[in-house]
Scaffold this motif. Structure first.
Motif, PDB file in Angstrom:
ATOM      1  N   LEU A  42       0.863  -1.152   0.059  1.00  0.00           N
ATOM      2  CA  LEU A  42       0.157  -0.035  -0.107  1.00  0.00           C
ATOM      3  C   LEU A  42       0.820   1.346   0.018  1.00  0.00           C
ATOM      4  CD1 LEU A  42      -2.799  -1.201   2.456  1.00  0.00           C
ATOM      5  CD2 LEU A  42      -2.707  -1.346   0.129  1.00  0.00           C
ATOM      6  N   SER A  43       2.032   1.299   0.035  1.00  0.00           N
ATOM      7  CA  SER A  43       3.107   2.313  -0.050  1.00  0.00           C
ATOM      8  C   SER A  43       2.749   3.078  -1.444  1.00  0.00           C
ATOM      9  CB  SER A  43       4.588   2.019   0.055  1.00  0.00           C
ATOM     10  OG  SER A  43       4.753   1.337  -1.183  1.00  0.00           O
ATOM     11  N   PRO A  44       2.788   4.182  -1.316  1.00  0.00           N
ATOM     12  CA  PRO A  44       2.765   5.263  -2.752  1.00  0.00           C
ATOM     13  C   PRO A  44       3.537   4.586  -3.630  1.00  0.00           C
ATOM     14  CG  PRO A  44       3.019   6.589  -0.956  1.00  0.00           C
ATOM     15  CD  PRO A  44       3.075   5.176  -0.285  1.00  0.00           C
ATOM     16  N   GLU A  45       4.849   4.277  -3.348  1.00  0.00           N
ATOM     17  CA  GLU A  45       5.910   3.797  -4.374  1.00  0.00           C
ATOM     18  C   GLU A  45       5.300   2.516  -5.070  1.00  0.00           C
ATOM     19  OE1 GLU A  45       9.551   2.570  -2.751  1.00  0.00           O
ATOM     20  OE2 GLU A  45      10.330   2.206  -4.554  1.00  0.00           O
ATOM     21  N   PHE A  46       4.787   1.516  -4.159  1.00  0.00           N
ATOM     22  CA  PHE A  46       4.261   0.114  -4.925  1.00  0.00           C
ATOM     23  C   PHE A  46       2.979   0.677  -5.807  1.00  0.00           C
ATOM     24  CE2 PHE A  46       2.408  -3.886  -5.194  1.00  0.00           C
ATOM     25  CZ  PHE A  46       3.735  -4.632  -5.660  1.00  0.00           C
ATOM     26  N   LEU A  47       2.137   1.431  -5.212  1.00  0.00           N
ATOM     27  CA  LEU A  47       0.873   1.689  -5.836  1.00  0.00           C
ATOM     28  C   LEU A  47       0.985   2.265  -7.003  1.00  0.00           C
ATOM     29  CD1 LEU A  47      -1.273   3.007  -2.939  1.00  0.00           C
ATOM     30  CD2 LEU A  47      -1.498   0.980  -4.073  1.00  0.00           C
ATOM     31  N   ARG A  48       2.091   3.215  -7.408  1.00  0.00           N
ATOM     32  CA  ARG A  48       2.385   3.698  -8.519  1.00  0.00           C
ATOM     33  C   ARG A  48       2.634   2.407  -9.693  1.00  0.00           C
ATOM     34  NH1 ARG A  48       4.711   7.915  -5.881  1.00  0.00           N
ATOM     35  NH2 ARG A  48       6.723   7.109  -5.633  1.00  0.00           N
ATOM     36  N   LYS A  49       3.491   1.181  -9.179  1.00  0.00           N
ATOM     37  CA  LYS A  49       3.831   0.150 -10.061  1.00  0.00           C
ATOM     38  C   LYS A  49       2.368  -0.582 -10.155  1.00  0.00           C
ATOM     39  CE  LYS A  49       8.438  -0.704  -8.074  1.00  0.00           C
ATOM     40  NZ  LYS A  49       8.443   0.673  -7.696  1.00  0.00           N
ATOM     41  N   ASN A  50       1.657  -0.841  -9.192  1.00  0.00           N
ATOM     42  CA  ASN A  50       0.498  -1.719  -9.482  1.00  0.00           C
ATOM     43  C   ASN A  50      -0.525  -1.147  -8.307  1.00  0.00           C
ATOM     44  OD1 ASN A  50      -1.630  -3.675  -8.937  1.00  0.00           O
ATOM     45  ND2 ASN A  50      -0.085  -5.384  -8.494  1.00  0.00           N
ATOM     46  N   PRO A  51      -1.636  -0.311  -9.027  1.00  0.00           N
ATOM     47  CA  PRO A  51      -2.809   0.253  -8.244  1.00  0.00           C
ATOM     48  C   PRO A  51      -3.566  -0.735  -7.638  1.00  0.00           C
ATOM     49  CG  PRO A  51      -3.156   0.656 -10.720  1.00  0.00           C
ATOM     50  CD  PRO A  51      -1.582   0.095 -10.379  1.00  0.00           C
ATOM     51  N   GLN A  52      -3.551  -2.137  -8.219  1.00  0.00           N
ATOM     52  CA  GLN A  52      -4.405  -3.218  -7.502  1.00  0.00           C
ATOM     53  C   GLN A  52      -3.788  -3.583  -6.293  1.00  0.00           C
ATOM     54  OE1 GLN A  52      -5.842  -5.999 -10.407  1.00  0.00           O
ATOM     55  NE2 GLN A  52      -6.576  -7.186  -8.833  1.00  0.00           N
ATOM     56  N   HIS A  53      -2.467  -3.048  -5.969  1.00  0.00           N
ATOM     57  CA  HIS A  53      -1.461  -3.480  -4.755  1.00  0.00           C
ATOM     58  C   HIS A  53      -1.450  -5.230  -4.494  1.00  0.00           C
ATOM     59  CE1 HIS A  53      -5.187  -3.566  -1.905  1.00  0.00           C
ATOM     60  NE2 HIS A  53      -5.368  -2.473  -2.748  1.00  0.00           N
ATOM     61  N   THR A  54      -1.153  -5.795  -5.443  1.00  0.00           N
ATOM     62  CA  THR A  54      -1.021  -7.256  -5.503  1.00  0.00           C
ATOM     63  C   THR A  54       0.447  -7.665  -5.740  1.00  0.00           C
ATOM     64  OG1 THR A  54      -1.852  -7.729  -7.402  1.00  0.00           O
ATOM     65  CG2 THR A  54      -3.431  -7.757  -5.593  1.00  0.00           C
ATOM     66  N   VAL A  55       0.799  -8.552  -4.856  1.00  0.00           N
ATOM     67  CA  VAL A  55       1.849  -9.501  -5.394  1.00  0.00           C
ATOM     68  C   VAL A  55       1.589 -10.750  -5.986  1.00  0.00           C
ATOM     69  CG1 VAL A  55       3.836  -8.337  -4.231  1.00  0.00           C
ATOM     70  CG2 VAL A  55       2.637  -9.962  -3.152  1.00  0.00           C
ATOM     71  N   PRO A  56       2.476 -11.502  -6.950  1.00  0.00           N
ATOM     72  CA  PRO A  56       3.199 -10.901  -7.525  1.00  0.00           C
ATOM     73  C   PRO A  56       3.135  -9.713  -8.721  1.00  0.00           C
ATOM     74  CG  PRO A  56       2.542 -12.766  -8.835  1.00  0.00           C
ATOM     75  CD  PRO A  56       1.878 -12.564  -7.469  1.00  0.00           C
ATOM     76  N   THR A  57       4.302  -8.828  -8.672  1.00  0.00           N
ATOM     77  CA  THR A  57       4.050  -7.903  -9.784  1.00  0.00           C
ATOM     78  C   THR A  57       5.635  -8.082 -10.351  1.00  0.00           C
ATOM     79  OG1 THR A  57       2.667  -6.431  -8.473  1.00  0.00           O
ATOM     80  CG2 THR A  57       4.186  -5.391 -10.279  1.00  0.00           C
ATOM     81  N   LEU A  58       5.296  -8.052 -11.831  1.00  0.00           N
ATOM     82  CA  LEU A  58       6.648  -8.179 -12.602  1.00  0.00           C
ATOM     83  C   LEU A  58       6.804  -6.785 -13.261  1.00  0.00           C
ATOM     84  CD1 LEU A  58       8.535 -10.222 -13.849  1.00  0.00           C
ATOM     85  CD2 LEU A  58       7.199 -10.113 -15.914  1.00  0.00           C
ATOM     86  N   GLU A  59       8.142  -6.496 -13.278  1.00  0.00           N
ATOM     87  CA  GLU A  59       8.723  -5.162 -14.013  1.00  0.00           C
ATOM     88  C   GLU A  59       9.628  -5.934 -15.234  1.00  0.00           C
ATOM     89  OE1 GLU A  59      10.276  -2.078 -11.385  1.00  0.00           O
ATOM     90  OE2 GLU A  59      11.145  -0.990 -13.418  1.00  0.00           O
ATOM     91  N   ASP A  60       9.094  -5.302 -16.425  1.00  0.00           N
ATOM     92  CA  ASP A  60       9.966  -5.544 -17.533  1.00  0.00           C
ATOM     93  C   ASP A  60      10.334  -4.588 -18.238  1.00  0.00           C
ATOM     94  OD1 ASP A  60      11.304  -6.561 -19.627  1.00  0.00           O
ATOM     95  OD2 ASP A  60       9.729  -8.035 -20.338  1.00  0.00           O
ATOM     96  N   ASP A  61      11.539  -4.006 -18.302  1.00  0.00           N
ATOM     97  CA  ASP A  61      11.828  -2.911 -19.040  1.00  0.00           C
ATOM     98  C   ASP A  61      10.835  -1.683 -18.748  1.00  0.00           C
ATOM     99  OD1 ASP A  61      13.645  -1.798 -20.752  1.00  0.00           O
ATOM    100  OD2 ASP A  61      12.668  -2.316 -22.556  1.00  0.00           O
ATOM    101  N   GLY A  62      10.598  -1.492 -17.404  1.00  0.00           N
ATOM    102  CA  GLY A  62       9.774  -0.219 -17.208  1.00  0.00           C
ATOM    103  C   GLY A  62       8.262  -0.621 -17.246  1.00  0.00           C
ATOM    104  N   HIS A  63       7.882  -1.640 -17.866  1.00  0.00           N
ATOM    105  CA  HIS A  63       6.485  -1.984 -17.740  1.00  0.00           C
ATOM    106  C   HIS A  63       6.157  -3.066 -16.824  1.00  0.00           C
ATOM    107  CE1 HIS A  63       6.202  -0.600 -21.914  1.00  0.00           C
ATOM    108  NE2 HIS A  63       7.173  -1.315 -22.089  1.00  0.00           N
ATOM    109  N   PHE A  64       4.954  -2.787 -15.952  1.00  0.00           N
ATOM    110  CA  PHE A  64       4.771  -3.483 -14.798  1.00  0.00           C
ATOM    111  C   PHE A  64       3.358  -4.354 -15.184  1.00  0.00           C
ATOM    112  CE2 PHE A  64       6.605   0.269 -13.204  1.00  0.00           C
ATOM    113  CZ  PHE A  64       7.466  -0.353 -12.483  1.00  0.00           C
TER     114      PHE A  64
END
Ligand SMILES: N[C@@H](CCC(=O)N[C@@H](CS)C(=O)NCC(=O)O)C(=O)O
Length: 222
Positions: A42-64
Motif C-alpha cells: 500500500l506504499s505510494p511507491e508500490f501503488l505507482r507500480k500496481n494500483p491493485q496492490h498485489t504481489v506478484p508484480t513483474l517489472e519488465d523494461d519499465g512495464h508493470f
C-alpha cells in the motif's frame, strides 16, 4: 534481454507460481521482497507500480504486469524457447486457460481467501463449515481434472500446474488431502515437488506459509 524484477513475498502462493515459471524458463531476474503483512503493497511507491496492490508484480523494461496468471503467460510467450508451458495450439491453450481461471476465480478466491481473509483480518479462528465444503468441492474438481493425466491440463507440464500447485498445497493446511480419496492429487503434488527447480522456487516459501497459517488455532464449525 531486458532486466526483469519480480516483487513479492515467498509465502504467497501466486508469487511462487510466477517464480516456478521463471525457474522453468531459466530466466535470470531480480527478486524484490515486499512484506504484505506490513502493508508494503500500500506504499505510494508500490501503488505507482500496481494500483491493485498485489504481489506478484513483474517489472519488465519499465512495464508493470500483475496477476500471476498474466505474468506466467507473458513470460512463456515472450521468453520461452518453446510453447510447451503455454501451448499456442488453441484447444490446448483453452484447457490451460480454463485451469488458470479456475485457480484465480475458484481456488484462490472461494477456497483460500474465503478462509484466510477472516483469519488475518479479524482473527476469527472458527471457520464456517461451508468453507470446508468449498475446499472439498475444489479437491473433487482437481481429482477429476487429473484422471488419466499426469498434469493438470493434460499430459504435459504447463503454467497451470505452477498456478494450482501453490494454492492446492496451501488449502491442504486447512483440509488434509486424503491420499486414498484423492490419489491423483497426491501423486501430482509429488510429481511437481520432484521438479529440479521446485525446492528453490517454491519449497521454502510453501513451508513458510504452513508455519504462518498454523499459528492460527483454527477449527471448522459443524
Ligand atoms: N489473483 C492474484 C492474487 C494476488 C494476491 O491477492 N496477492 C496477495 C498475496 S497472496 C496480495 O498481494 N495481498 C496484498 C494486497 O492485496 O495488498 C494473482 O494471482 O496474482
Amino acid at each position: 534481454m531486458s532486466k526483469l524484477i519480480l516483487y513479492g513475498t515467498e509465502a504467497s502462493p501466486p508469487v511462487r507460481a510466477a517464480k516456478l515459471t521463471l525457474a522453468a524458463l531459466g530466466i535470470p531476474y531480480e527478486y524484490v521482497k515486499i512484506n504484505t503483512l506490513a502493508k508494503e503493497t500500500l506504499s505510494p511507491e508500490f501503488l505507482r507500480k500496481n494500483p491493485q496492490h498485489t504481489v506478484p508484480t513483474l517489472e519488465d523494461d519499465g512495464h508493470f504486469i500483475w496477476d500471476s496468471h498474466a505474468i506466467s503467460a507473458y513470460l512463456v510467450s515472450k521468453y520461452g524457447q518453446s510453447d510447451t508451458l503455454y501451448p499456442k495450439d488453441l484447444l490446448q491453450r483453452a484447457v490451460v486457460d480454463q485451469r488458470l481461471h479456475f485457480e484465480s476465480g475458484v481456488v484462490f478466491v472461494n477456497g483460500l481467501r474465503g478462509i484466510t481473509k477472516p483469519l488475518f483480518a479479524t482473527g476469527q479462528t472458527t471457520i464456517p463449515k461451508e468453507r470446508y465444503d468449498a475446499v472439498i468441492e475444489i479437491y473433487d474438481f482437481v481429482e477429476t481434472f487429473l484422471t488419466g493425466h499426469d498434469f493438470i491440463a493434460g499430459d504435459q507440464l504447463t503454467i497451470a500446474d505452477f498456478s494450482l500447485i501453490t494454492s492446492i498445497t496451501a488449502l491442504a493446511v486447512f483440509v488434509v488431502i486424503d491420499p486414498v480419496k484423492y490419489a491423483n492429487i497426491t501423486a501430482w503434488i509429488k510429481r511437481i515437488e520432484e521438479l529440479p527447480y521446485y525446492e528453490e522456487a517454491c519449497g521454502k516459501g510453501a513451508r513458510d506459509l504452513v508455519t504462518l497459517l498454523k499459528k492460527f488455532n483454527f477449527t471448522f464449525s459443524t
